[in-house]
Design a protein around this motif. Structure first.
Motif, PDB file in Angstrom:
ATOM      1  N   CYS A  23       0.928  -1.644   0.216  1.00 28.25           N
ATOM      2  CA  CYS A  23      -0.238   0.519   0.204  1.00 28.25           C
ATOM      3  C   CYS A  23       0.903   1.369   0.132  1.00 28.25           C
ATOM      4  N   LYS A  31      -1.004   7.162   1.422  1.00 28.31           N
ATOM      5  CA  LYS A  31      -1.629   8.063   1.488  1.00 28.31           C
ATOM      6  C   LYS A  31      -3.046   6.968   1.364  1.00 28.31           C
ATOM      7  N   LEU A  32      -2.686   5.256   0.499  1.00 29.28           N
ATOM      8  CA  LEU A  32      -4.074   4.176   0.982  1.00 29.28           C
ATOM      9  C   LEU A  32      -3.900   4.565   2.585  1.00 29.28           C
ATOM     10  N   CYS A  49      -5.409   6.249   4.544  1.00 28.77           N
ATOM     11  CA  CYS A  49      -6.638   6.279   4.594  1.00 28.77           C
ATOM     12  C   CYS A  49      -7.757   4.660   5.831  1.00 28.77           C
ATOM     13  N   GLY A  50      -6.434   4.082   5.743  1.00 30.35           N
ATOM     14  CA  GLY A  50      -7.219   2.488   6.255  1.00 30.35           C
ATOM     15  C   GLY A  50      -6.814   2.823   7.808  1.00 30.35           C
ATOM     16  N   VAL A  69      -7.324   5.744   9.527  1.00 34.29           N
ATOM     17  CA  VAL A  69      -8.344   6.785   9.794  1.00 34.29           C
ATOM     18  C   VAL A  69      -9.542   5.450   9.949  1.00 34.29           C
ATOM     19  N   LEU A  70     -10.014   5.148   8.381  1.00 37.80           N
ATOM     20  CA  LEU A  70     -11.344   4.541   8.573  1.00 37.80           C
ATOM     21  C   LEU A  70     -11.604   3.278   9.788  1.00 37.80           C
ATOM     22  N   SER A 101      -2.623  -1.901   7.989  1.00 33.99           N
ATOM     23  CA  SER A 101      -2.275  -0.009   7.687  1.00 33.99           C
ATOM     24  C   SER A 101      -1.430   0.696   8.299  1.00 33.99           C
TER      25      SER A 101
END
Length: 129
Positions: free
Chosen positions: A36, A39-40, A43-44, A46-47, A114
Motif C-alpha cells: 500500500c 496515502k492508502l 486512509c486505512g 483513519v477508517l 495499515s
C-alpha cells in the motif's frame, strides 16, 4: 571461491563464474511486504479508528438493550409468540452486540495492517537505493 561485489547488496556475493548467491537483506524483505502507498495506508488507519469507535459503541448499546436500536434487531413475528418474548429479543440484541464486537476486532486487525504499511512506507523513504 566467492568475490564480494559492491554494486550488489552487501549480503550478496558473486562467484568468478558469475552466479550470484544472495542471503537476502532485511531491507529487501521488508520492502517486499509493502503493498500500500502512504496515502492508502493513512486512509486505512483513519477508517479503522472510526470503525472501531463506532462498532464498539454500537456493541455496548446493543448489549444494554437500547430501545432506539430495536429496528436493527433481526426478529420475526414468531419471536413474539414465544412464552417469554423479552428473553428471546434480548438474546437477539446480544447476538447483534457480539457481531459488532467481532467486526470491531476485524477493524483493529486491518488498522494494524495499515499502520504497518505506513511504517514500511516511512522506512522506505530513508533507505538508500
Amino acid at each position: 571461491e566467492l568475490v564480494e561485489e559492491r554494486a550488489l547488496e552487501p549480503a550478496c556475493a558473486v562467484s568468478r563464474e558469475g552466479s550470484g548467491i544472495c542471503t537476502g537483506s532485511l531491507g529487501s524483505i521488508m520492502s517486499s511486504l509493502l503493498c500500500c502507498g502512504p496515502k492508502l495506508a493513512a486512509c486505512g488507519i483513519v477508517l479503522s479508528i472510526w470503525g472501531v469507535i463506532m462498532l464498539v459503541l454500537l456493541g455496548i448499546f446493543f448489549n444494554v438493550h437500547s430501545a432506539v436500536l430495536i429496528e436493527d434487531v433481526p426478529f420475526t413475528h414468531d419471536d413474539f409468540e414465544d412464552d417469554h418474548p423479552p428473553e428471546k429479543i434480548y438474546r437477539l440484541y446480544e447476538q447483534v452486540s457480539y457481531n459488532c464486537f467481532i467486526a470491531a476486532g476485524i477493524y483493529v486487525v486491518l488498522g494494524s495492517f495499515s499502520f504497518c504499511q505506513a511504517r514500511l512506507n516511512k522506512r522506505k523513504e530513508y533507505m538508500v537505493r
